[in-house]
Each structure stands twice: as C-alpha cells, then as structure tokens.
Design a protein around this motif. Structure first.
Motif, PDB file in Angstrom:
ATOM      1  N   LYS A 171       0.824  -1.203   0.000  1.00 27.27           N
ATOM      2  CA  LYS A 171       0.000   0.000   0.000  1.00 27.27           C
ATOM      3  C   LYS A 171       0.862   1.258   0.000  1.00 27.27           C
ATOM      4  N   LEU A 172       1.937   1.250   0.802  1.00 25.45           N
ATOM      5  CA  LEU A 172       2.805   2.426   0.900  1.00 25.45           C
ATOM      6  C   LEU A 172       3.501   2.734  -0.425  1.00 25.45           C
ATOM      7  N   VAL A 173       4.040   1.705  -1.048  1.00 24.58           N
ATOM      8  CA  VAL A 173       4.867   1.963  -2.232  1.00 24.58           C
ATOM      9  C   VAL A 173       4.039   2.140  -3.499  1.00 24.58           C
ATOM     10  N   THR A 174       2.777   1.687  -3.508  1.00 28.97           N
ATOM     11  CA  THR A 174       1.955   1.852  -4.720  1.00 28.97           C
ATOM     12  C   THR A 174       1.060   3.078  -4.640  1.00 28.97           C
ATOM     13  N   SER A 175       1.207   3.892  -3.576  1.00 32.44           N
ATOM     14  CA  SER A 175       0.393   5.101  -3.473  1.00 32.44           C
ATOM     15  C   SER A 175       0.888   6.197  -4.397  1.00 32.44           C
ATOM     16  N   SER A 176       2.079   6.027  -4.966  1.00 34.79           N
ATOM     17  CA  SER A 176       2.627   7.017  -5.890  1.00 34.79           C
ATOM     18  C   SER A 176       3.521   6.326  -6.891  1.00 34.79           C
ATOM     19  N   ALA A 177       3.892   7.054  -7.934  1.00 35.04           N
ATOM     20  CA  ALA A 177       4.721   6.477  -8.999  1.00 35.04           C
ATOM     21  C   ALA A 177       6.148   6.282  -8.508  1.00 35.04           C
ATOM     22  N   GLY A 178       6.831   5.298  -9.091  1.00 29.78           N
ATOM     23  CA  GLY A 178       8.244   5.147  -8.799  1.00 29.78           C
ATOM     24  C   GLY A 178       8.676   3.749  -8.470  1.00 29.78           C
ATOM     25  N   ALA A 179       7.737   2.919  -7.974  1.00 31.46           N
ATOM     26  CA  ALA A 179       8.135   1.589  -7.533  1.00 31.46           C
ATOM     27  C   ALA A 179       7.928   0.527  -8.594  1.00 31.46           C
ATOM     28  N   GLU A 180       7.127   0.830  -9.633  1.00 35.98           N
ATOM     29  CA  GLU A 180       6.838  -0.200 -10.627  1.00 35.98           C
ATOM     30  C   GLU A 180       7.991  -0.384 -11.594  1.00 35.98           C
ATOM     31  N   ALA A 181       7.942  -1.556 -12.248  1.00 37.97           N
ATOM     32  CA  ALA A 181       8.824  -1.763 -13.387  1.00 37.97           C
ATOM     33  C   ALA A 181       8.277  -0.936 -14.537  1.00 37.97           C
ATOM     34  N   SER A 182       9.062  -0.767 -15.603  1.00 35.34           N
ATOM     35  CA  SER A 182       8.624   0.054 -16.729  1.00 35.34           C
ATOM     36  C   SER A 182       7.391  -0.528 -17.395  1.00 35.34           C
ATOM     37  N   GLU A 183       7.218  -1.833 -17.330  1.00 38.44           N
ATOM     38  CA  GLU A 183       6.038  -2.481 -17.887  1.00 38.44           C
ATOM     39  C   GLU A 183       5.416  -3.374 -16.815  1.00 38.44           C
ATOM     40  N   ASP A 184       4.130  -3.576 -16.944  1.00 43.77           N
ATOM     41  CA  ASP A 184       3.445  -4.464 -16.016  1.00 43.77           C
ATOM     42  C   ASP A 184       4.042  -5.852 -16.132  1.00 43.77           C
ATOM     43  N   GLU A 185       4.427  -6.422 -15.009  1.00 41.12           N
ATOM     44  CA  GLU A 185       5.087  -7.723 -15.029  1.00 41.12           C
ATOM     45  C   GLU A 185       4.126  -8.818 -15.464  1.00 41.12           C
ATOM     46  N   GLU A 186       4.564  -9.628 -16.395  1.00 42.01           N
ATOM     47  CA  GLU A 186       3.777 -10.775 -16.774  1.00 42.01           C
ATOM     48  C   GLU A 186       4.297 -11.993 -16.025  1.00 42.01           C
ATOM     49  N   ASP A 187       3.396 -12.941 -15.831  1.00 39.80           N
ATOM     50  CA  ASP A 187       3.788 -14.160 -15.149  1.00 39.80           C
ATOM     51  C   ASP A 187       4.875 -14.878 -15.945  1.00 39.80           C
ATOM     52  N   GLN A 188       5.876 -15.370 -15.253  1.00 33.25           N
ATOM     53  CA  GLN A 188       7.016 -16.004 -15.912  1.00 33.25           C
ATOM     54  C   GLN A 188       6.925 -17.525 -15.912  1.00 33.25           C
ATOM     55  N   THR A 189       5.769 -18.080 -15.564  1.00 37.79           N
ATOM     56  CA  THR A 189       5.614 -19.530 -15.560  1.00 37.79           C
ATOM     57  C   THR A 189       5.849 -20.073 -16.967  1.00 37.79           C
ATOM     58  N   PRO A 190       6.747 -21.062 -17.123  1.00 42.90           N
ATOM     59  CA  PRO A 190       7.028 -21.584 -18.478  1.00 42.90           C
ATOM     60  C   PRO A 190       5.839 -22.353 -19.031  1.00 42.90           C
ATOM     61  N   ASP A 191       5.855 -22.590 -20.345  1.00 41.24           N
ATOM     62  CA  ASP A 191       4.768 -23.344 -20.972  1.00 41.24           C
ATOM     63  C   ASP A 191       4.712 -24.780 -20.442  1.00 41.24           C
ATOM     64  N   VAL A 192       5.870 -25.380 -20.228  1.00 38.23           N
ATOM     65  CA  VAL A 192       5.923 -26.740 -19.669  1.00 38.23           C
ATOM     66  C   VAL A 192       6.381 -26.625 -18.219  1.00 38.23           C
ATOM     67  N   VAL A 193       5.500 -26.950 -17.295  1.00 40.72           N
ATOM     68  CA  VAL A 193       5.850 -26.791 -15.874  1.00 40.72           C
ATOM     69  C   VAL A 193       6.388 -28.090 -15.270  1.00 40.72           C
ATOM     70  N   TYR A 194       6.125 -29.212 -15.958  1.00 40.34           N
ATOM     71  CA  TYR A 194       6.674 -30.492 -15.474  1.00 40.34           C
ATOM     72  C   TYR A 194       6.741 -31.449 -16.651  1.00 40.34           C
ATOM     73  N   GLN A 195       7.859 -32.223 -16.708  1.00 40.64           N
ATOM     74  CA  GLN A 195       7.991 -33.242 -17.757  1.00 40.64           C
ATOM     75  C   GLN A 195       8.983 -34.296 -17.282  1.00 40.64           C
ATOM     76  N   ASP A 196       8.485 -35.515 -17.053  1.00 43.24           N
ATOM     77  CA  ASP A 196       9.356 -36.602 -16.613  1.00 43.24           C
ATOM     78  C   ASP A 196       8.554 -37.889 -16.616  1.00 43.24           C
ATOM     79  N   GLY A 197       9.221 -38.987 -16.998  1.00 48.04           N
ATOM     80  CA  GLY A 197       8.633 -40.310 -16.895  1.00 48.04           C
ATOM     81  C   GLY A 197       7.335 -40.470 -17.650  1.00 48.04           C
TER      82      GLY A 197
END
Length: 896
Positions: free
Chosen positions: A92-118
């Motif tokens: 709440k404190l850091v999002t009350s004003s500009a400055g704390a965000e990354a230049s772009e809205d972060e997208e989820d970094q979960t890969p397309d394949v989350v598990y592969q074995d056997g």
C-alpha cells in the motif's frame, strides 16, 4: 588527503548509501515476505519485492516515511533481520505514488511446460494460445475458442488451467489427459476442478486438493505437485480489458488499493464511463475519504477531465492542492447548473470561485457577480420585470424587492455595458435608478472598444445599439427614442461592428436561450444583421451547450440555397456521421426566428458544415461510409451529402465523386473494382469500376500511387513475397540498369492482376518482376496491333510495358474487365493473366494467336451480350422492352 575530500567520502559512503541493507539482510527480508505472500496467496516476484524494499528505504531517507516505529525491520539477537512492516502495508505504501513499478506491467514467468518426466507432461494453460496448442484435438471448450468464458468468469474464480497428460496410460483411459482448474476462492474445499479427456460428464464439482489427488491418483507420483499447480492471477491488462471494462465487474476499494500505481490510474480510466466506479463505495466517498491518501492520483484526476464528475470534485475542492484546484476548474467543459447556487453541495467559497471564473450556466438574461466585500453572490435577472437574488454562506434571498435602497445591487455590477439597456431605461423611467446612471453607462460604452453597447455619432445625434437585448435607440437633444433594428442608421452602425466580440457573444447567447427555453429569437432582432454577426464569429466562439440538445453545438449559416436560415450541428468529430441538424431556424419558410430541430440536411447546409470540418482538420473515413449509409434516412439527404463534396483525407483509401448521369460513387483507389455507388434505396452497393474510369473520375494519373488500407504498409519496389496463401514466395524484383521507372508489381496490383501474376512459373515471374520497366506506345507496336486485330470489338490494348526483351500487354475487354497478354523472349512463351472475376489464373498459350480462342472458352469475347447486360443495368426501367425485342428477334431468326 584534504579535509574536504574526507568530507565528500563520508557523505558518499554514509549519508546516502546505495542500499540500506547487505545482501544477507536483504535475502532474509525477501524470504520473510515470500513466506507471507504464500500464506496470504499474494502473487509477487522477488524482483518486485526488491524494488518495493528499495523504494520504501528511499522514502524513509527522504523523510516521507518517518522513522520510529515505521522502519522496515528490526535486528533481533544474533543479527537476524525481523520484518516489522506487513507485506500488505508495504504494498500500500509503495503503490500510493509512482516510482516503484517496473517500466512495464510484469507478466507471469511460468514456463509453458511446468513439469515433464517419466512420460508425464503438465502444460501451463493460463494463456489461451497454450490451451489451443497443447490441447489440440481434445474435447475441452478451452481448447476450442471458449477460453475467455472460463478464465474471465468471476463465478468460476477466474481459474488458472493446467493440461496434465500421462502417456503411460492408454489414450482410451479418461484420466490419461486431464484439464485442471485452480480457482481464486477462499474456500480450500472448492479450489480445484478437473475435466477428464472425454469431457464427460463435463467438469467435476469443485473440490479440495486431497480430493483431486484421489480422483486423479497418478498426480501423486509428481514431486511438489501442489507447488506446480499454483494459481496464476490475471495480469493488469487482462483485468482492464476483460474484467473491469464490463459494467458489472467493478473492483472493491481494497482491490484498487492493492493495484500498482499505474494500475490504479488505468482502472479509473476504464471505469469512468460506468455509474459504479467501485463495488462497495460511491464516487463521493472515494473522493472525500480515500483520494486524499494518494496525492499523485489526486493530481491525475485533477488534470484529466471526466474521470470524476465535476460536481463531486467541486464539493471536495478543499481536499486538493492549490494547483490541482486550478486544474479542476480549468477543465470544467460543461458549465455548472445554476441550481447549485441555492444548494449545499458546494462550499460557498467554491460558488464564489465559479462566479469569478464564469463557470456557471447562466442564461443571457441573467448576470452573476460577487460583491466587493466577498460576502455575497448577486444574481440579476432581466425581462419585463427585473429581479435580484442574494446568496450568502448562511442563507439565500432569491427574490429581493427592487427599490431605491436595493438598487445598489444592480448599480454595483462591475460591467455596466453588459446590462440590458432597455431594462436600465425602464428602471430610470420608474425612478428606481437615477437618470445620471444611464449617462454613465453611455459614456463608459463610448470609451470601450469591445463594449456590448455601441454608441456612434450620426448626422443629427447618436445611434445606440445594445447587443445584450438586440435593441437600438437614437439619442438626440438629450432624449432617447427606440428605433427598429432594421433602421438604415442602425444597420450602418452594425455593419461596422460585426467583428465586435460582445455582439458575437450576444448572438450565440440568444440562440442558446432559444434552445434552452424552446422559444423563438427576440422579435427585435434583424435577420441580416444577426446572420452577418454569426458569420463573422470565429468557429471556436460559435460553440455552445444547451440542456435540450445532446452535446456541444456549433452555429452555422448555410452556404448557398437552403431550407433554413441558420442551424447547428454537434461540434468536433461527434457530429460527423449524422444526417440531421441539431437546431434549425427559419425551417422551410417559417419565421426565421422560429426554433425547430432534427431536420434533414440539404446541400447548402452540408457545404457550410464541410467548411467548418475543413477548418478544424476533421475528415470522414471512407471505410465507415457503408455502415453509415445503411441507416434509413432519405435518399435526397445522401445525394446532397455527395454533391457538397465532403472532406476525406488525401491518403484515405476511398474518394467520393459524382459521376456521369448523376451517379454518386465511393471509389476504392487501391482496387477500383471494389468501389461503391449510391443505390436508389440509399445504401452503398458494389460498383465494379475499371481502373481507367476510376482515374478519370478522381483526377488521378495512371501511375499515381494508390493509398493502402489503414494500418497496412504501402507496397514498395523491394516488397517481397506472393499474396497470402500462395506458396513459394519469389524473390523481390531486382532493378535493371538503365531502364524506366515503372514498377511491374504495382501495375499488376493497380489492374487487379497481382495474384495471377504471382502464379506465373518462377523463372518467368522473376524476369518480369522489375521496378525499372519502360512504357511502350501501343500505336507503334506490332504486338499490340496484332492483338487488337484478333480482339475486334471484344477489347483493346491500352498499355504496353517492356521488360528487357519481354512485353506485357494490358487489355481492356468490352465487358470492362482487364486482362494481360504476356510474351517472354527468348523462348517465345505466352501467357494470359485473368483477374479475380475469373479465378486469378495465369494461362499458358502456345502462341498469341490463341488469345481469342482462350477468351471464348471463358465467355470473355462476346460483345453483344455485354452490351445488352450493360444497357439493362443502366436502364432497368426498359427491361421488359428489351426482353420483347429479343423475343421478336429470336422468332424472326427461326423463320429463316
């Protein structure tokens, strides 16, 4: 080392360290916040946490966050950092004003394949593309175009999908491939849903994690399966476009407080058009209670019109900084209804400010001013009787009796020339004001260049013309006598004053009052003088608003013959695609002062409206015309629109023209055979126009570049590739040394033969695809003469293009279609190119002598049939007559 150097090093290393914390301490802080985020189901990355921690530290050092009890951590025994600011408070404190965000809205970094074995693979299905790609051929709705109806459904908890496949099981096993949902719900017993491979009987009931493991037992073999099947929240863009942009899906105020600073701003922009800005609080509560906690959001709202209603902002003006107050009042586009003068919605200081800034919606027969001591607002109302209203912070007195004692409220008005002269004259005659005051008004009017009251000397006295009441008088030997507005001396004075801004504003006010009150213009007003004043008024000063008409209106006087004296249209782009006026005066022979509304435009009205559009650099979009012309307005108003020559951008794909015999066309400059024409039903229907005719109608030259569709890239000499869907894209044309300036591919596009051209054998296509071809005169070319002899009346060679020793003959057939005959040398190979009407084919011939045979096989060489069809198309009223003549001809032929 000098003392000053030591001091600088001390400042650098101690006063503002780059980071308050060591890597060890920072990792401890992040780990604690990561655990808290996991417990609270808050999705936040380590990078974001680092930024938030650094931002908090910077604001602490700047004194924005005070030390003592609000430090981020405390160091416990053993040197371990212990977080004392909860994660929710940090966010709440850091999002009350500009400055704390990354230049772009972060997208989820979960890969397309989350598990592969056997033999087991689990795909991330939080994106629709992954569901379609990895679930292709399955029976689930999310793999066949219905992803959005599930992912963005609040009743389903905005589920995250995972596609889990076990190749160790037979494909016939319903559990060999399952679609799993993880829902964003509070009840852990309803968080998981799965659908088997057969999608039968559809999806399961919501269940707990342990229940899911028992229903799909092979999932138990996967290490950390619960961590793999984690919920992935909607990102900001998904929420803006899929959730918050729908009227029924507002966020709660707490949800809004958790958004990033940019997310907070964008949410307000997306939701501003809906009545329910938030699900649990009103706009008034948001502005009065929550907005003061976010100074930069307050500034954003102040400088951005229409995010919050002006009445709400004005009621809470004290919650904003001085600069933001100025922005709010400056952005008031629609004047404030004067009913609020007697209501308690606004503080009294705000009411006075609106008077000073002229932001009240005041009729032309009323005046407002603030008394010199600032204790009251005075409202003067003029008419047959004059009334005075007094408004103070404590009480209101809307109808004060006007006498010699209360006349001071009238006499204190700071702009005497803005008071209707006829009303002042009546008060002087009745003895309420002193006659010397009338003299004072006249003398003041003489000294001011743009006075609303004009006094000019004439041969035997003075002429006084008042723009407030559109009344006129003659002053002679100390006597004031009323004159008709049409008097020659009055008209002479007005002729010199048509550029007077007070008269211009008076004319606009008179029309606005007429609109507000559903009344005619004052009977004293002269038609020629009034229209002359309007025409001399700049467009930006002709715009007004009325409570009886939708949107700001611009006042216009028709150019040429018209069924009205003057009229209004919506100003700016808003009024473009409308066939009717806003207001009309003098409609169809009525008294020119009489108000009417919503009548069809005629040519004179369209012309002056188009002049206004051109002045404002506003144009029609050709691509929007077909939809607009489907409306059920009359045919005459649409023809008048064409005749008045509407403005389109020179780069627009379309051009509006009037052809022979009064046929109205919308020419597709890029592909004339996809043009349109105005039908008798008033709709735009397809018109197959040859390129040469299109050039003649639009005034273009044969080689003039044609615009491309909006957003498309114009073809250039080096454009690669065949049209979409054609295999084996050839190489780009290579310029030949010392040639001409004709781009063969552009010629093919212009004639509609580009697709058949691309279907030539690759070697011959490359020979011809030149950007430096030359023009050859058909009259002196033997190949052109030979083809014309074969064609007879079935067609004619119009252009010949030479590419080294090869030639392309552009032929127009009698039915209007364009084809090309090609000769390749050496090798003497011959082709015919046919356009879209005949399948976009390239036909190989043994010799040019086969030209007519090839055309006859495709019914392209019959002249008489074409002539009959063309005649009937242009003269449908003669259809029965033509049929009878043909029937008689056939019967006579049979006799012989």
């Amino acid at each position: 080392m000098r003392a000053i150097d030591k001091f600088i090093l001390h400042v650098v290393h101690n006063l503002f360290p780059l980071n308050e914390y060591s890597d060890k301490i920072l990792n401890q802080i992040i780990q604690q916040y990561r655990e808290e985020a996991d417990d609270l189901n808050i999705n936040i990355s380590d990078d974001t946490l680092k930024r938030y921690i650094q931002y908090f530290d910077d604001r602490l050092k700047q004194g924005i966050i005070k030390k003592g009890g609000t430090d981020l951590i405390k160091i416990a025994s053993g040197g371990k950092a212990e977080v004392i600011v909860p994660l929710s408070k940090l966010i709440k404190l850091v999002t009350s004003s500009a400055g704390a965000e990354a230049s772009e809205d972060e997208e989820d970094q979960t890969p397309d394949v989350v598990y592969q074995d056997g033999g087991i693979t689990i795909w991330n299905g939080s994106k629709e593309g992954n569901c379609i790609t990895y679930g292709r051929g399955e029976k689930w709705c999310i793999t066949r175009g219905s992803f959005g109806t599930y992912r963005f459904d609040p009743s389903k908890g905005y589920p995250t999908f995972y596609l889990a496949k076990n190749t160790n099981l037979s494909d016939s096993d319903k559990l060999s491939f399952v679609a799993i949902q993880i829902r964003d719900v509070d009840d852990e017993n309803r968080k998981y849903v799965y659908t088997n491979r057969q999608n039968s009987p559809h999806e399961s009931s919501p269940m707990s994690f342990s229940k899911l493991m028992s229903e799909v037992p092979w999932l138990n073999d996967i290490p950390n399966i619960r961590g793999i099947l984690r919920y992935i929240p909607l990102n900001r863009k998904e929420k803006e476009t899929q959730i918050y942009s729908k009227q029924t899906n507002p966020a709660s105020i707490r949800e809004w407080q958790k958004m990033s600073f940019e997310g907070k701003k964008q949410y307000l922009v997306v939701r501003k058009k809906f009545n329910n800005l938030f699900s649990d609080i009103s706009r008034e509560e948001f502005v009065s209670k929550y907005l003061p906690q976010y100074p930069q959001i307050s500034e954003f709202i102040a400088i951005t019109p229409d995010i919050i209603d002006n009445t709400i902002l004005l009621a809470n003006l004290d919650k904003f900084s001085n600069q933001n107050r100025k922005s709010i009042t400056a952005n008031i586009q629609q004047p404030i209804d004067s009913k609020y003068l007697s209501l308690d919605n606004f503080p009294f200081d705000v009411k006075k400010l609106l008077v000073i800034l002229n932001k009240w919606n005041v009729p032309s027969n009323e005046r407002l001013y603030v008394t010199k001591d600032g204790e009251a607002i005075v409202k003067l109302k003029f008419g047959d009787d004059i009334s005075v209203g007094l408004y103070t912070a404590e009480d209101d007195y809307p109808n004060i009796k006007l006498n010699q004692r209360t006349a001071k409220y009238l006499l204190d008005y700071p702009e005497l020339d803005k008071l209707p002269f006829n009303s002042l004259l009546k008060l002087a005659i009745d003895g309420i004001i002193d006659k010397e005051f009338i003299k004072k008004v006249i003398e003041k009017a003489k000294s001011e260049e743009n006075s609303a009251i004009i006094v000019k000397k004439v041969e035997d006295g003075e002429i006084l013309v008042d723009s407030n009441s559109f009344s006129s008088y003659k002053i002679k030997d100390g006597k004031i006598t009323k004159l008709p507005f049409s008097d020659e001396e009055v008209q002479a004075v007005l002729g010199d004053e048509k550029d007077n801004t007070s008269f211009q504003q008076g004319a606009i006010n008179a029309v606005r009052d007429s609109a507000d009150n559903y009344s005619s213009l004052p009977a004293t007003v002269d038609k020629d003088a009034f229209t002359s004043i309007i025409k001399s008024t700049p467009y930006n000063n002709r715009i007004f608003t009325s409570r009886t008409i939708n949107g700001p209106q611009v006042l216009l006087v028709p150019d040429g013959e018209s069924e009205r004296v003057f009229f209004t249209r919506k100003s700016g782009n808003d009024g473009l695609y409308i066939f009717s006026t806003g207001l009309d005066y003098g409609w169809r022979g009525n008294d020119w002062r009489e108000r009417d509304a919503n009548n069809y435009m005629d040519e004179g009205a369209w012309r002056t409206y188009f002049a206004y559009l051109r002045n404002e650099n506003i144009v029609y979009e050709g691509s929007r015309l077909p939809q607009w012309f489907r409306t059920s307005y009359g045919l005459d108003v649409k023809k008048a629109w064409f005749r008045a020559q509407p403005p389109l951008s020179p780069t627009d794909r379309y051009a509006v023209v009037t052809g022979p015999n009064g046929i109205f066309y919308v020419i597709n400059k890029a592909n004339p055979r996809e043009s349109l024409k105005l039908s008798d039903s008033g709709k735009l229907i397809k018109a197959n126009i040859p390129a040469a005719v299109a050039r003649q109608l639009t005034g273009a030259t044969p080689d003039e570049a044609t615009p491309t569709a909006p957003g498309a890239v114009a073809p250039t000499a080096g454009r690669r590739g065949r049209p979409a869907g054609v295999a084996n894209a050839p190489r780009a044309a290579a310029p030949a040394a010392g040639g001409g300036d004709i781009n063969v591919e552009e010629v093919m596009e212009e004639t509609g033969l580009d697709i058949s051209f691309s279907r030539l054998p690759m070697a011959d296509y490359r020979r011809l695809n030149s950007t430096t071809a030359i023009r050859i005169n058909p009259n002196g070319d033997r190949g052109a003469a030979r083809r014309n002899n074969q064609l007879g009346g079935a067609g004619r060679v119009g252009r010949v293009i030479g590419v080294n020793s090869n030639k392309i003959y552009i032929i127009r057939l009698a039915n209007g279609q364009i084809i090309a005959s090609i000769n390749i040398q050496p090798g003497n190979r011959n082709y015919i190119l046919l356009g879209n009407e005949n399948g976009n084919v390239a036909i190989s011939m043994n010799s040019p002598a086969e030209l007519m045979q090839t055309l006859r096989q495709r019914n392209l060489a019959e002249v008489r049939n074409y002539m009959v069809r063309e005649y009937v198309a242009n003269n449908p009223q003669h259809l029965d007559e033509v049929r009878e003549l043909i029937r008689q001809h056939v019967n006579e032929t049979r006799k012989y």
